[in-house]
Design an enzyme around this catalytic site. Structure first.
Site, PDB file in Angstrom:
ATOM      1  N   GLN A  22       5.226 -60.924 -18.533  1.00 10.40           N
ATOM      2  CA  GLN A  22       6.635 -61.091 -18.171  1.00 10.40           C
ATOM      3  C   GLN A  22       7.296 -62.192 -19.008  1.00 10.40           C
ATOM      4  OE1 GLN A  22       5.728 -61.734 -14.033  1.00 10.40           O
ATOM      5  NE2 GLN A  22       6.462 -59.705 -13.431  1.00 10.40           N
ATOM      6  N   GLY A  56       8.415 -46.244  -6.485  1.00  9.94           N
ATOM      7  CA  GLY A  56       8.506 -47.000  -7.727  1.00  9.94           C
ATOM      8  C   GLY A  56       7.272 -46.747  -8.564  1.00  9.94           C
ATOM      9  N   PRO A 107      -2.638 -61.809 -13.885  1.00  6.47           N
ATOM     10  CA  PRO A 107      -2.375 -61.628 -15.306  1.00  6.47           C
ATOM     11  C   PRO A 107      -0.974 -61.157 -15.668  1.00  6.47           C
ATOM     12  CG  PRO A 107      -3.579 -59.741 -14.457  1.00  6.47           C
ATOM     13  CD  PRO A 107      -3.428 -60.698 -13.306  1.00  6.47           C
ATOM     14  N   GLN A 108      -0.182 -60.707 -14.699  1.00  2.00           N
ATOM     15  CA  GLN A 108       1.102 -60.092 -15.036  1.00  2.00           C
ATOM     16  C   GLN A 108       2.114 -61.080 -15.601  1.00  2.00           C
ATOM     17  OE1 GLN A 108      -0.487 -59.213 -11.973  1.00  2.00           O
ATOM     18  NE2 GLN A 108      -1.245 -57.474 -13.154  1.00  2.00           N
ATOM     19  N   HIS A 145       5.537 -77.397 -17.860  1.00  2.00           N
ATOM     20  CA  HIS A 145       5.812 -76.417 -16.810  1.00  2.00           C
ATOM     21  C   HIS A 145       5.742 -75.002 -17.364  1.00  2.00           C
ATOM     22  CE1 HIS A 145       7.606 -74.576 -13.255  1.00  2.00           C
ATOM     23  NE2 HIS A 145       8.412 -73.921 -14.088  1.00  2.00           N
ATOM     24  N   CYS A 172       9.617 -61.388  -9.740  1.00  3.37           N
ATOM     25  CA  CYS A 172       9.818 -61.278  -8.286  1.00  3.37           C
ATOM     26  C   CYS A 172       9.681 -62.630  -7.600  1.00  3.37           C
ATOM     27  CB  CYS A 172       8.815 -60.287  -7.697  1.00  3.37           C
ATOM     28  SG  CYS A 172       7.089 -60.649  -8.062  1.00  3.37           S
ATOM     29  N   ASN A 173       9.059 -63.598  -8.263  1.00  2.00           N
ATOM     30  CA  ASN A 173       8.830 -64.897  -7.632  1.00  2.00           C
ATOM     31  C   ASN A 173       9.602 -66.051  -8.249  1.00  2.00           C
ATOM     32  OD1 ASN A 173       7.080 -64.293  -5.501  1.00  2.00           O
ATOM     33  ND2 ASN A 173       5.349 -64.117  -6.891  1.00  2.00           N
ATOM     34  N   ARG A 174      10.357 -65.820  -9.314  1.00  2.00           N
ATOM     35  CA  ARG A 174      11.048 -66.948  -9.945  1.00  2.00           C
ATOM     36  C   ARG A 174      12.219 -66.481 -10.791  1.00  2.00           C
ATOM     37  NH1 ARG A 174       7.738 -70.406 -11.834  1.00  2.00           N
ATOM     38  NH2 ARG A 174       5.906 -69.407 -10.916  1.00  2.00           N
ATOM     39  N   LYS A 218       4.857 -51.089 -13.194  1.00  4.81           N
ATOM     40  CA  LYS A 218       3.549 -51.714 -13.322  1.00  4.81           C
ATOM     41  C   LYS A 218       2.950 -52.030 -11.961  1.00  4.81           C
ATOM     42  CE  LYS A 218       0.199 -53.480 -15.731  1.00  4.81           C
ATOM     43  NZ  LYS A 218      -0.672 -52.614 -16.544  1.00  4.81           N
ATOM     44  N   SER A 271       1.823 -69.505 -10.207  1.00  8.00           N
ATOM     45  CA  SER A 271       2.063 -68.226  -9.544  1.00  8.00           C
ATOM     46  C   SER A 271       1.673 -68.266  -8.081  1.00  8.00           C
ATOM     47  CB  SER A 271       1.271 -67.110 -10.239  1.00  8.00           C
ATOM     48  OG  SER A 271       1.685 -66.936 -11.577  1.00  8.00           O
TER      49      SER A 271
END
Length: 442
Positions: A117, A186, A112-113, A96, A50-52, A189, A106
């Protein structure tokens, strides 16, 4: 083999751009395979959260635009996000990737997710054959670095996540979650993490809606909630004080007209929506409706920054570990890369030695002396090569290309002199050029 990583994330690109590159699970295989069509790319992996969105490729010739290539494959003009992307090569790419897996890059440092991923992204690439020996080595080192960070620092203590930050934000808005009715849209997780947080903070009821109803039933039963058929989603939303969405839908689930209807049914009682999906589940236009308060994943960053302050010291310790692990990996791979060069040194030296023995034999060297001279000359050759090889390995471990070039040049000159000294000798063995030196230092 060289490494190139290109991507964009929550620090460099707004949500509007990140969601353009959102890849559905069904598209991931084809998108990853498409990267192998770029000239020079031998292995590839795609990391999407969701962030990258990040593209990692191993290549043996110059590669410039894998991220733009991915955008073109998905039907997106590369120029629309090029200004918001970043690029890392070789050592910087390794460091990186180690930082990403260790949750140092993050939105919420220490969550921890992300490691899971990254593992899923690697498993997907490996299953379709786009991740082989080089990415295998890199990713195993990545996982080891992340594990060391977790075990040797307190960065993961009292772990938080995007979901937990979203629940904290809801608690701040309402003052307390006791008595509040919550709908989770939804059952993945993120939904599971959010459900646990809402229950622990005293929410009156938790409803769960999901397109696959069985998954909604599973999650709801785990936390004593109630599953809602997806066709009853809008009725359940109108009855809820807080709606948190985290689906994989490619279009808005809640639009402006839904917001107006919710408020009508609620007799204008305020409603709080938290959209942590990418692409977004909720039309941003709902935020302009009085009585509806909408937050998306980017607007959670101010809440997340408070967690960063609490973890700053542990994050600094983690950064040192990552830097050491990245340097160690770089040195190991550099040493591996000179293996063919070392073997060729021995091959060339052996051919020179054999040429000299042939010369001596042609000069009536007694047969019974050949074995002794064979052993002596081989030992002399190894003693000559040993300090050269040690210098070469040391330079490779330090990433000192200039020193490697100097060694190569010196050895080339000695080869030229040797060849000249043998001109006209019919028994001279032809000595090949040290092509792997050229490849290493090109």
């Amino acid at each position: 083999m060289k490494i190139l990583l290109q991507g964009l994330n929550h620090k460099t690109a707004p949500l509007e751009l990140r969601e353009q590159l959102a890849i559905e699970p069904a598209e991931l295989t084809d998108a990853t395979r498409s990267l192998l069509h770029l000239p020079g790319v031998r292995e590839a992996m795609l990391l999407f959260t969701c962030n990258r969105v990040e593209v990692v490729v191993c290549h043996d010739t110059d590669v410039q635009t894998p991220l733009q290539f991915l955008g073109d494959h998905l039907g997106i003009a590369g120029a629309s996000f090029a200004a918001h992307s970043y690029e890392y090569r070789d050592f910087d790419a390794v460091q990186h990737l180690f930082r990403v897996a260790s949750s140092l890059d993050s939105m919420i440092v220490g969550e921890p997710q992300i490691l899971g991923q990254v593992k899923e992204a690697y498993a997907a690439a490996r299953s379709i054959g786009t991740a082989r020996s080089h990415l295998e080595r890199l990713m195993q080192a990545t996982f080891a670095a992340a594990k060391k960070v977790r075990s040797q620092t307190g960065i993961g203590n009292a772990s938080v996540s995007i979901a937990s930050v979203a629940v904290d934000l809801a608690a701040r808005v309402f003052g307390s979650l006791k008595g509040q009715r919550v709908l989770l849209v939804g059952a993945g997780k993120m939904g599971e993490l959010a459900a646990a947080q809402f229950i622990s903070q005293g929410a009156q009821s938790v409803l769960v809606a999901n397109r696959t109803h069985e998954n909604a039933v599973r999650l709801a039963s785990t936390f004593g909630g109630r599953a809602v058929p997806f066709e009853d989603l809008y009725t359940a939303a109108a009855e809820s004080d807080i709606v948190l969405t985290s689906t994989g839908a490619q279009e808005y689930i809640f639009r402006r007209e839904h917001g107006r209807e919710f408020l009508r049914r609620r007799k204008n009682k305020p409603m709080f929506l938290i959209d942590i999906a990418v692409p977004r589940d909720v039309d941003p236009a709902l935020n302009s409706i009085d009585g509806i308060f909408l937050h998306d994943i980017d607007s959670l960053q101010s809440v997340a920054s408070a967690h960063l302050e609490e973890r700053k010291i542990e994050a600094q310790r983690a950064e040192r570990i990552v830097a050491q692990e990245a340097l160690g990996y770089h040195r190991r791979t550099q040493t591996l890369d000179i293996g063919p060069v070392v073997r060729e040194l021995h091959e060339v030296a052996e051919q020179i030695r054999e040429a000299e023995l042939c010369r001596a034999q042609s000069q009536m060297l007694p047969h019974d002396q050949r074995a002794a001279i064979e052993g002596k000359t081989r030992r002399m050759m190894n003693k000559f090569l040993h300090p050269v090889i040690m210098k070469l390995k040391s330079a490779a471990e330090q990433g000192d290309v200039d020193a490697i070039t100097t060694i190569r040049t010196t050895f080339d000159q000695s080869l030229v002199q040797q060849l000249r000294s043998q001109q006209g000798d019919k028994k001279t063995v032809e000595i090949p050029p040290p092509s792997r030196f050229n490849a290493l230092t090109a």
